[in-house]
Write a protein that holds these residues in place. Structure first.
Motif, PDB file in Angstrom:
ATOM      1  N   ASP A  15      16.448 -14.944 -36.619  1.00 19.73           N
ATOM      2  CA  ASP A  15      16.531 -14.961 -38.082  1.00 19.73           C
ATOM      3  C   ASP A  15      17.934 -14.522 -38.483  1.00 19.73           C
ATOM      4  O   ASP A  15      18.163 -13.377 -38.895  1.00 19.73           O
ATOM      5  CB  ASP A  15      15.472 -14.031 -38.674  1.00 19.73           C
ATOM      6  N   VAL A  16      18.867 -15.440 -38.341  1.00 18.58           N
ATOM      7  CA  VAL A  16      20.276 -15.144 -38.592  1.00 18.58           C
ATOM      8  C   VAL A  16      20.505 -14.716 -40.040  1.00 18.58           C
ATOM      9  O   VAL A  16      21.281 -13.791 -40.321  1.00 18.58           O
ATOM     10  CB  VAL A  16      21.140 -16.370 -38.224  1.00 18.58           C
ATOM     11  N   ALA A  17      19.826 -15.383 -40.968  1.00 17.83           N
ATOM     12  CA  ALA A  17      20.015 -15.058 -42.392  1.00 17.83           C
ATOM     13  C   ALA A  17      19.674 -13.596 -42.666  1.00 17.83           C
ATOM     14  O   ALA A  17      20.391 -12.906 -43.407  1.00 17.83           O
ATOM     15  CB  ALA A  17      19.166 -15.983 -43.256  1.00 17.83           C
ATOM     16  N   ALA A  18      18.601 -13.103 -42.060  1.00 16.07           N
ATOM     17  CA  ALA A  18      18.216 -11.703 -42.264  1.00 16.07           C
ATOM     18  C   ALA A  18      19.251 -10.758 -41.669  1.00 16.07           C
ATOM     19  O   ALA A  18      19.552  -9.700 -42.239  1.00 16.07           O
ATOM     20  CB  ALA A  18      16.849 -11.445 -41.646  1.00 16.07           C
ATOM     21  N   LEU A  19      19.836 -11.129 -40.536  1.00 13.79           N
ATOM     22  CA  LEU A  19      20.803 -10.273 -39.853  1.00 13.79           C
ATOM     23  C   LEU A  19      22.144 -10.228 -40.576  1.00 13.79           C
ATOM     24  O   LEU A  19      22.952  -9.332 -40.331  1.00 13.79           O
ATOM     25  CB  LEU A  19      20.979 -10.731 -38.410  1.00 13.79           C
ATOM     26  N   PHE A  20      22.392 -11.203 -41.466  1.00  8.70           N
ATOM     27  CA  PHE A  20      23.601 -11.209 -42.284  1.00  8.70           C
ATOM     28  C   PHE A  20      23.465 -10.325 -43.526  1.00  8.70           C
ATOM     29  O   PHE A  20      24.458 -10.063 -44.201  1.00  8.70           O
ATOM     30  CB  PHE A  20      23.951 -12.634 -42.722  1.00  8.70           C
ATOM     31  N   PHE A  74      28.200 -11.108 -38.979  1.00 10.09           N
ATOM     32  CA  PHE A  74      29.195 -11.490 -39.978  1.00 10.09           C
ATOM     33  C   PHE A  74      29.996 -12.653 -39.416  1.00 10.09           C
ATOM     34  O   PHE A  74      29.859 -13.023 -38.240  1.00 10.09           O
ATOM     35  CB  PHE A  74      30.089 -10.310 -40.355  1.00 10.09           C
ATOM     36  N   GLY A  75      30.821 -13.264 -40.256  1.00  9.87           N
ATOM     37  CA  GLY A  75      31.603 -14.413 -39.805  1.00  9.87           C
ATOM     38  C   GLY A  75      30.868 -15.719 -40.014  1.00  9.87           C
ATOM     39  O   GLY A  75      30.278 -15.955 -41.082  1.00  9.87           O
ATOM     40  N   ASP A  76      30.860 -16.568 -38.997  1.00 10.07           N
ATOM     41  CA  ASP A  76      30.263 -17.898 -39.078  1.00 10.07           C
ATOM     42  C   ASP A  76      28.755 -17.839 -38.849  1.00 10.07           C
ATOM     43  O   ASP A  76      28.283 -17.151 -37.943  1.00 10.07           O
ATOM     44  CB  ASP A  76      30.921 -18.805 -38.031  1.00 10.07           C
ATOM     45  N   ASN A  77      27.987 -18.592 -39.655  1.00 13.25           N
ATOM     46  CA  ASN A  77      26.524 -18.563 -39.528  1.00 13.25           C
ATOM     47  C   ASN A  77      26.030 -19.174 -38.225  1.00 13.25           C
ATOM     48  O   ASN A  77      24.971 -18.789 -37.719  1.00 13.25           O
ATOM     49  CB  ASN A  77      25.875 -19.319 -40.700  1.00 13.25           C
ATOM     50  N   VAL A  78      26.769 -20.125 -37.685  1.00 18.46           N
ATOM     51  CA  VAL A  78      26.334 -20.822 -36.466  1.00 18.46           C
ATOM     52  C   VAL A  78      26.779 -20.074 -35.212  1.00 18.46           C
ATOM     53  O   VAL A  78      26.048 -20.004 -34.217  1.00 18.46           O
ATOM     54  CB  VAL A  78      26.877 -22.265 -36.452  1.00 18.46           C
ATOM     55  N   ASP A  79      27.964 -19.517 -35.263  1.00 11.85           N
ATOM     56  CA  ASP A  79      28.527 -18.789 -34.114  1.00 11.85           C
ATOM     57  C   ASP A  79      28.989 -17.414 -34.612  1.00 11.85           C
ATOM     58  O   ASP A  79      30.192 -17.145 -34.712  1.00 11.85           O
ATOM     59  CB  ASP A  79      29.691 -19.589 -33.523  1.00 11.85           C
ATOM     60  N   TRP A  87      13.525   0.143 -43.265  1.00 11.07           N
ATOM     61  CA  TRP A  87      13.887  -1.267 -43.172  1.00 11.07           C
ATOM     62  C   TRP A  87      12.696  -2.128 -43.572  1.00 11.07           C
ATOM     63  O   TRP A  87      11.536  -1.750 -43.355  1.00 11.07           O
ATOM     64  CB  TRP A  87      14.295  -1.631 -41.743  1.00 11.07           C
ATOM     65  N   SER A  88      12.983  -3.291 -44.114  1.00 10.99           N
ATOM     66  CA  SER A  88      11.907  -4.228 -44.425  1.00 10.99           C
ATOM     67  C   SER A  88      11.319  -4.777 -43.126  1.00 10.99           C
ATOM     68  O   SER A  88      11.959  -4.735 -42.064  1.00 10.99           O
ATOM     69  CB  SER A  88      12.428  -5.383 -45.275  1.00 10.99           C
ATOM     70  N   GLU A  89      10.115  -5.292 -43.211  1.00  9.92           N
ATOM     71  CA  GLU A  89       9.469  -5.854 -42.022  1.00  9.92           C
ATOM     72  C   GLU A  89      10.297  -7.005 -41.451  1.00  9.92           C
ATOM     73  O   GLU A  89      10.445  -7.140 -40.234  1.00  9.92           O
ATOM     74  CB  GLU A  89       8.068  -6.335 -42.379  1.00  9.92           C
ATOM     75  N   ARG A  90      10.867  -7.822 -42.340  1.00 10.89           N
ATOM     76  CA  ARG A  90      11.682  -8.949 -41.868  1.00 10.89           C
ATOM     77  C   ARG A  90      12.930  -8.455 -41.145  1.00 10.89           C
ATOM     78  O   ARG A  90      13.283  -8.965 -40.074  1.00 10.89           O
ATOM     79  CB  ARG A  90      12.072  -9.840 -43.044  1.00 10.89           C
ATOM     80  N   SER A  91      13.604  -7.456 -41.709  1.00  6.52           N
ATOM     81  CA  SER A  91      14.811  -6.924 -41.075  1.00  6.52           C
ATOM     82  C   SER A  91      14.493  -6.352 -39.704  1.00  6.52           C
ATOM     83  O   SER A  91      15.235  -6.571 -38.735  1.00  6.52           O
ATOM     84  CB  SER A  91      15.437  -5.837 -41.959  1.00  6.52           C
ATOM     85  N   LEU A  92      13.395  -5.610 -39.621  1.00  5.75           N
ATOM     86  CA  LEU A  92      13.020  -4.991 -38.354  1.00  5.75           C
ATOM     87  C   LEU A  92      12.698  -6.054 -37.308  1.00  5.75           C
ATOM     88  O   LEU A  92      13.130  -5.946 -36.143  1.00  5.75           O
ATOM     89  CB  LEU A  92      11.822  -4.065 -38.561  1.00  5.75           C
ATOM     90  N   ARG A  93      11.957  -7.084 -37.693  1.00  2.09           N
ATOM     91  CA  ARG A  93      11.623  -8.162 -36.739  1.00  2.09           C
ATOM     92  C   ARG A  93      12.884  -8.867 -36.249  1.00  2.09           C
ATOM     93  O   ARG A  93      13.021  -9.175 -35.067  1.00  2.09           O
ATOM     94  CB  ARG A  93      10.680  -9.179 -37.386  1.00  2.09           C
ATOM     95  N   ALA A  94      13.793  -9.153 -37.176  1.00  2.00           N
ATOM     96  CA  ALA A  94      15.037  -9.846 -36.808  1.00  2.00           C
ATOM     97  C   ALA A  94      15.862  -9.004 -35.845  1.00  2.00           C
ATOM     98  O   ALA A  94      16.411  -9.508 -34.860  1.00  2.00           O
ATOM     99  CB  ALA A  94      15.836 -10.176 -38.066  1.00  2.00           C
ATOM    100  N   PHE A  95      15.939  -7.715 -36.127  1.00  2.00           N
ATOM    101  CA  PHE A  95      16.684  -6.782 -35.277  1.00  2.00           C
ATOM    102  C   PHE A  95      16.056  -6.697 -33.889  1.00  2.00           C
ATOM    103  O   PHE A  95      16.758  -6.776 -32.868  1.00  2.00           O
ATOM    104  CB  PHE A  95      16.700  -5.409 -35.952  1.00  2.00           C
TER     105      PHE A  95
END
Length: 342
Positions: free
Chosen positions: A186-191, A242-247, A262-270
């Motif tokens: 879940d890249v979007a959450a990690l950004f 941070f930086g590029d979403n793909v790489d 942390w939100s449940e989504r953030s924790l799962r992504a982490f």
């Protein structure tokens, strides 16, 4: 992992320069030597400089190695008992100069007022009494994988290590971001700026001298320790990616991250990211004379546990932090040409 092996011709070319610099300077912390390092590196073999430039500009890998630097253990003497014992009269001074000049091809070296008394080049060695601390001078427990100085906005672009001794072939652990399957995360959450990065233990005042003897420096250093304490008391939320979403680039240090709130989504992504990093971690066993450069934006690193002997034969590395944007930390440094972040 790209590697440049120094040839006999390369060693012969750099030896006179290193010997001359070792005669005209008495420590690797000499401001004049550090300031001249980038210019001096232009005298290095073209192939070596091109190798480091390719690594810097094209990012072909998160890690690269320069090998073959002569290292005679009998001339090094015993591994120091503490980093405080190693600044002057270094038996590895010529190798330290080579390391400094190579690092300066990638950017500007810098230090932290809160680490090893503000030195630019650090010693990485086991210290008696630190066996089970979460700090680079431990031994009996793994040094957990991390981004170097993940908590700080002025963290370096690269962390570099030079091996003087590694008789037990203790492994440095590294995971390259290029080995991760970003499409499954879940890249979007990690950004999102939803993650708390706490200051790591190496920046704590108990690991520093009470006083440097310079009242101005001591005042600045106290301010730094107070700021770090404020980040412990009231953690700042930051993104992991941070930086590029793909790489993407990444900055995380799970041992020093508090997941409460942390939100449940953030924790799962982490947790999913950490699981992939664990699965893709690989061991790099440094040999005497190896220099390894780790892209601090594109890799995390740690170290396997080992049994220290404290008899002068233990693993001994040198470490440098390197930034490609020294101006980015100007608000943290007392002068434009000062390399220490307060």
């Amino acid at each position: 992992m790209p590697e440049y092996a120094l040839s006999d011709k390369d060693v012969a070319q750099v030896a006179p320069l290193l010997a001359e610099l070792a005669k005209t300077h008495d420590t690797i912390e000499d401001d004049t030597l550090i300031r001249r390092a980038r210019v001096l590196a232009r005298s290095f073999p073209v192939g070596l400089v091109e190798f480091l430039e390719e690594y810097r500009l094209s990012e072909p890998s998160a890690v690269c190695v320069v090998s073959g630097l002569p290292m005679e253990e009998e001339l090094l003497g015993p591994t120091p008992e503490h980093w405080r014992d190693s600044q002057y009269g270094s038996p590895a001074f010529t190798q330290e100069i080579f390391f400094l000049l190579c690092a300066s091809v990638l950017g500007d070296v810098f230090g932290w007022a809160t680490q090893q008394d503000g030195r630019i080049m650090h010693d990485v060695l086991p210290i008696k009494g630190h066996e089970n601390y979460e700090i680079g001078s431990n031994s009996l427990q793994h040094l957990s994988w991390h981004t170097e100085d993940a908590f700080h906005p002025c963290r370096g672009d690269y962390v570099a290590l030079m091996c003087l001794k590694n008789p037990d072939a203790v492994a440095t652990m590294i995971c390259d971001a290029a080995d991760l399957d970003w499409s499954s995360l879940d890249v979007a959450a990690l950004f999102e700026p939803e993650f708390t990065q706490m200051p790591d233990n190496s920046h704590q005042p108990q690991n520093a001298r009470q006083s440097t003897g310079d009242p101005v420096v001591d005042r600045l250093r106290i301010r730094s320790f107070e700021l770090i304490q404020s980040w412990n008391d009231d953690p700042v939320k930051r993104p992991i990616l941070f930086g590029d979403n793909v790489d993407p680039y990444m900055a995380l240090d799970p041992y020093h991250m508090k997941t409460e709130g942390w939100s449940e989504r953030s924790l799962r992504a982490f947790e999913a990211l950490c699981a992939q990093i664990e699965a893709k971690m690989r061991d790099v066993r440094l040999r005497p004379g190896d220099l390894v450069f780790v892209d601090n934006f594109r890799a995390v690193h740690g170290r396997r546990s080992f049994q220290a002997r404290y008899d002068g034969s233990d693993r001994w590395l040198k470490r440098l932090n390197i930034t490609r944007n020294l101006r980015g930390s100007r608000g943290w440094r007392p002068a434009a040409d000062n390399r220490v972040i307060y």
